[in-house]
Design a protein around this motif. Structure first.
Motif, PDB file in Angstrom:
ATOM      1  N   SER A  96       0.671  -1.176   0.053  1.00  0.00           N
ATOM      2  CA  SER A  96      -0.004  -0.181   0.131  1.00  0.00           C
ATOM      3  C   SER A  96       0.813   1.244   0.066  1.00  0.00           C
ATOM      4  N   LEU A 100       0.824   3.509  -3.138  1.00  0.00           N
ATOM      5  CA  LEU A 100       0.146   5.056  -3.400  1.00  0.00           C
ATOM      6  C   LEU A 100       1.244   5.880  -3.411  1.00  0.00           C
ATOM      7  N   TYR A 101       2.638   5.754  -2.965  1.00  0.00           N
ATOM      8  CA  TYR A 101       3.657   6.791  -3.392  1.00  0.00           C
ATOM      9  C   TYR A 101       3.961   6.842  -4.783  1.00  0.00           C
ATOM     10  N   VAL A 372      -2.683  11.923   0.018  1.00  0.00           N
ATOM     11  CA  VAL A 372      -1.969  10.682  -0.023  1.00  0.00           C
ATOM     12  C   VAL A 372      -0.614  10.760   0.879  1.00  0.00           C
ATOM     13  N   PHE A 375      -1.068   9.926   4.238  1.00  0.00           N
ATOM     14  CA  PHE A 375      -1.464   8.667   4.677  1.00  0.00           C
ATOM     15  C   PHE A 375       0.040   7.862   4.550  1.00  0.00           C
ATOM     16  N   VAL A 376       0.911   8.353   3.718  1.00  0.00           N
ATOM     17  CA  VAL A 376       2.360   7.565   3.657  1.00  0.00           C
ATOM     18  C   VAL A 376       2.825   8.131   4.965  1.00  0.00           C
ATOM     19  N   SER A 437      -8.519  11.183  -2.491  1.00  0.00           N
ATOM     20  CA  SER A 437      -7.381  10.566  -1.847  1.00  0.00           C
ATOM     21  C   SER A 437      -7.764   9.452  -1.502  1.00  0.00           C
ATOM     22  N   SER A 438      -8.755   9.225  -0.384  1.00  0.00           N
ATOM     23  CA  SER A 438      -9.497   8.167   0.439  1.00  0.00           C
ATOM     24  C   SER A 438      -9.734   7.242  -0.411  1.00  0.00           C
ATOM     25  N   ALA A 441      -6.869   5.243  -2.003  1.00  0.00           N
ATOM     26  CA  ALA A 441      -6.138   4.517  -0.997  1.00  0.00           C
ATOM     27  C   ALA A 441      -6.921   3.219  -0.852  1.00  0.00           C
ATOM     28  N   VAL A 444      -6.193   0.675  -3.341  1.00  0.00           N
ATOM     29  CA  VAL A 444      -5.045   0.080  -3.168  1.00  0.00           C
ATOM     30  C   VAL A 444      -5.181  -0.969  -2.041  1.00  0.00           C
ATOM     31  N   LEU A 445      -5.825  -0.655  -0.995  1.00  0.00           N
ATOM     32  CA  LEU A 445      -5.803  -1.401   0.216  1.00  0.00           C
ATOM     33  C   LEU A 445      -6.726  -2.758  -0.253  1.00  0.00           C
TER      34      LEU A 445
END
Length: 458
Positions: A96, A100-101, A372, A375-376, A437-438, A441, A444-445
């Motif tokens: 993740s 994300l990055y 994002v 989150f990172v 962005s959520s 994320a 990806v999750l």
């Protein structure tokens, strides 16, 4: 869950980056258009108290970088925090954080190419904007496909110009504050105490200002990715992180102090560079064009750094089986060329987007990656909380850059990030970024969870 060993195998990439490359990468990585132009929006929100907003945002970035620096000095890796998240929390976290990055960097590099193209188009209107984007993408793709030293040299001189511009601005601005330049008078503290005082919008303005400027500190993470390709990774990343964070905080806060001391805060307009306004006020000829050149270089520098960072991140994901294995091919000079090419695909696609929707499409893309970074950062802090006890147990001699007051300041950083996310939720202008962005994320999750289930069944 069984703990993974904290030691890492040696990287197959080149080790030709020097200490001066990393130091300047750390300094120049976050000095960009967000500071030179975007800071005007923060000043309009908070007034002179934008200084406090930058101090708060800088303190948060400093804590995150110290936590990341601790892990990077102990275990240098081209995947940096993605590798540490995997070791601390499991494959889902590494997958993740890495993807994300990577998504953040490839979108931002396309936006930076577009920003630079708009400036170049203003200089040469006869050349369409999309042509400039194509040119920049070709040049920097070729630069990153060649030896990594080329990337280091490009970034060194780009960053040197930006740092030089900031230092010159601080010197001229300070002289102007004290009336030591021709045709200037000492300004005193009138602009700090007038127009509503130092806190014209109250503490709410400080908080809103922090929300406007915190993302300007994104980009420091690339120095920990690049450290894996230096001649002495552990020592290099320690020195780069130590010097970069303090100096950047000085540049940011010092610049804001000069600006709001010299000019009434309510005379500055969002979207216009406060640096240009200051230079105009003290009689620097062609101030607008000078700052245009600086911003142009800043955008190309960020494009170069983000392309490098994204290629190394996806290469690291491939190493751990989280991306196609075909990306692992490395040239004789130690450059992951297929990873570079995979990372520029979206940049070249942005040529078409510039041709079709030059003024609208990037707003949606920026919304998709707006939060994002937070989150990172949160994954970095949680990973450091989990890995620090293992490092103390297994390799205490490698704790050369320990986190201050562990674990209290790591927890403070996490609380700070949670507060920013809550503020974004209740801010009308920031809420779309958080929601988009959520959503990114969450996708990806879900993919990470699906892979975990498949791996366990397999």
């Amino acid at each position: 869950m069984r703990e993974q060993q904290t030691d890492l195998p040696p990287e197959p990439l080149s080790h030709s980056l020097k200490q001066r490359h990393l130091t300047m990468l750390g300094l120049g990585g976050v000095i960009g258009a967000g500071l030179f132009v975007g800071s005007g929006a923060g000043i309009s929100i908070a007034g002179p108290a934008i200084i406090c907003s930058y101090l708060l945002a800088g303190a948060l970035a400093m804590l995150v970088m110290r936590a990341l620096g601790e892990m990077s000095a102990a275990m240098p890796a081209s995947g940096s925090f993605s590798v540490y998240a995997e070791k601390a929390l499991g494959r889902w976290a590494g997958f993740s954080a890495g993807w994300l990055y990577w998504f953040l960097l490839v979108v931002v590099l396309a936006v930076e190419a577009t920003g630079a193209a708009k400036i170049a188009h203003g200089w040469l209107p006869s050349v369409d904007q999309w042509v400039w984007v194509l040119l920049f993408m070709v040049v920097f793709t070729l630069t990153n496909l060649a030896a990594v030293r080329n990337f280091g040299e490009f970034e060194f001189w780009f960053a040197a110009l930006k740092v030089g511009a900031i230092v010159l601005f601080l010197v001229l601005g300070t002289l102007a504050v004290f009336g030591l330049l021709p045709d200037t008078e000492p300004v005193g503290l009138a602009n700090l105490s007038g127009q509503g005082g130092f806190f014209p919008k109250g503490m709410g303005g400080v908080v809103a200002g922090m929300l406007a400027v915190v993302f300007a500190f994104g980009g420091l993470e690339v120095v920990t990715i690049a450290a894996a390709e230096s001649d002495d990774p552990a020592r290099s990343v320690s020195r780069a992180v130590r010097s970069a964070v303090w100096r950047i905080l000085f540049f940011y806060v010092g610049s804001m102090l000069v600006i709001v001391t010299l000019l009434p805060w309510d005379s500055l307009k969002p979207g216009e560079s406060p640096y240009v306004a200051v230079l105009d006020s003290i009689g620097i000829p062609a101030a607008g064009q000078i700052m245009n050149i600086v911003v142009f270089v800043a955008l190309l520098s960020a494009l170069n750094a983000n392309l490098y960072g994204s290629s190394r991140m996806i290469f690291s994901l491939a190493e751990r089986g989280e991306a196609p294995k075909g990306l692992l091919k490395v040239s004789g000079g130690g450059v992951p060329r297929r990873a570079v090419l995979a990372s520029v695909v979206f940049g070249f696609a942005s040529v078409v987007l510039n041709l079709l929707w030059p003024d609208t499409v990037f707003l949606y893309m920026l919304n998709a990656v707006g939060a994002v970074l937070l989150f990172v950062w949160a994954l970095i802090a949680v990973s450091q909380l989990r890995l620090r006890p293992r490092l103390e147990r297994e390799m205490p001699e490698r704790l050369t850059l320990p986190m201050w007051l562990f674990p209290y300041l790591t927890w403070a950083a996490l609380l700070g990030m949670a507060a920013v996310l809550v503020l974004m939720l209740f801010d009308d202008s920031a809420r779309p970024q958080l929601l988009w962005s959520s959503g990114a994320a969450a996708v990806v999750l879900v993919v990470a969870a699906y892979r975990e289930v498949r791996a366990r069944r397999g």
